[in-house]
Design an enzyme around this catalytic site. Sequence first.
Site, PDB file in Angstrom:
ATOM      1  N   GLY A   1       0.912  -1.228   0.104  1.00  0.00           N
ATOM      2  CA  GLY A   1      -0.138  -0.029  -0.187  1.00  0.00           C
ATOM      3  C   GLY A   1       0.778   1.208  -0.112  1.00  0.00           C
TER       4      GLY A   1
ATOM      5  CB  THR B   1       8.912   5.463   0.282  1.00  0.00           C
ATOM      6  OG1 THR B   1       9.570   6.239   1.201  1.00  0.00           O
ATOM      7  CG2 THR B   1       9.314   4.020   0.137  1.00  0.00           C
ATOM      8  CE1 TYR B   2      17.257   7.151  -1.727  1.00  0.00           C
ATOM      9  CE2 TYR B   2      17.038   7.768   0.869  1.00  0.00           C
ATOM     10  CZ  TYR B   2      17.981   7.169  -0.445  1.00  0.00           C
ATOM     11  OH  TYR B   2      19.268   7.110  -0.446  1.00  0.00           O
TER      12      TYR B   2
ATOM     13  N   GLY C   1       4.608   1.150   4.859  1.00  0.00           N
ATOM     14  CA  GLY C   1       3.708   0.438   3.677  1.00  0.00           C
ATOM     15  C   GLY C   1       3.734  -1.272   3.886  1.00  0.00           C
TER      16      GLY C   1
ATOM     17  N   GLY D   1       7.089  -3.042   4.970  1.00  0.00           N
ATOM     18  CA  GLY D   1       7.067  -2.868   6.564  1.00  0.00           C
ATOM     19  C   GLY D   1       7.562  -1.293   6.505  1.00  0.00           C
TER      20      GLY D   1
ATOM     21  CB  ALA E   1      11.839   2.967   5.373  1.00  0.00           C
TER      22      ALA E   1
ATOM     23  CB  CYS F   1       4.161   9.610   1.605  1.00  0.00           C
ATOM     24  SG  CYS F   1       5.310   8.432   2.428  1.00  0.00           S
TER      25      CYS F   1
END
Length: 231
Positions: A89, A93-94, A162, A173, A175, A191
Amino acid sequence: MNKKVQLQDLGNKDYKETWDYQEELFKEIVDIKVRNRREEANLETPNYFLYVEHPHVYTLGKSGDMSNLLLSEKQLEAKGATFYKINRGGDITYHGPGQIVGYPILDLENFFTDIHKYLRLLEESIILTLAEYGLHGTRSDGETGVWFDVGTPFARKICALGVRASRWVTMHGFALNVNADLGYFDNIIPCGIKGKAVTSMHVELGKIVNEKEVKEKILKHFQNLFEAEVI
């Protein structure tokens, strides 16, 4: 119910290789659950917690918008970064060096069957860890992850979340930015949320942070909150 969680620290590992490995573990658990239902077997399902650090990579979730990646393919190459559309979901992101990434691959039927609770407890593991460094992390209504100074012009995100869940089995999971190069976040709308900054522990504390120590603290809180035994 098996509350043992097998810890694996994969070190620095390619995103796609790690994703494939997550899928393997995920499938292993789902297959056992299917067999238990079909054959009325009573086989125990395993749980895993993967720690990893990825080389520079951008990932876009199922509900994500490609326009939130502000780089062309050539620019990605020039930055030594890769890009993947993935099955969690969330938006974009990085991941990169100096960031602690955690992938709990759990059969939630060993713990509780509530995805909302699962996400909140992951956030709480991070919030309690940050508190040990004198940092006040909070949640932001309607936005997963952990933030500072929510509701002010200085709101900034320190931890992204996520996940994917199917048959109560989780993957992907969190970060947490510990010593991350935040310049890489300038190439995305993190996001998909415009006008919100990102930060990291080393920026907030003004010094490089011991990542091994942070991992240990996260695990301690994870164990307590999930009433799990990490092995």
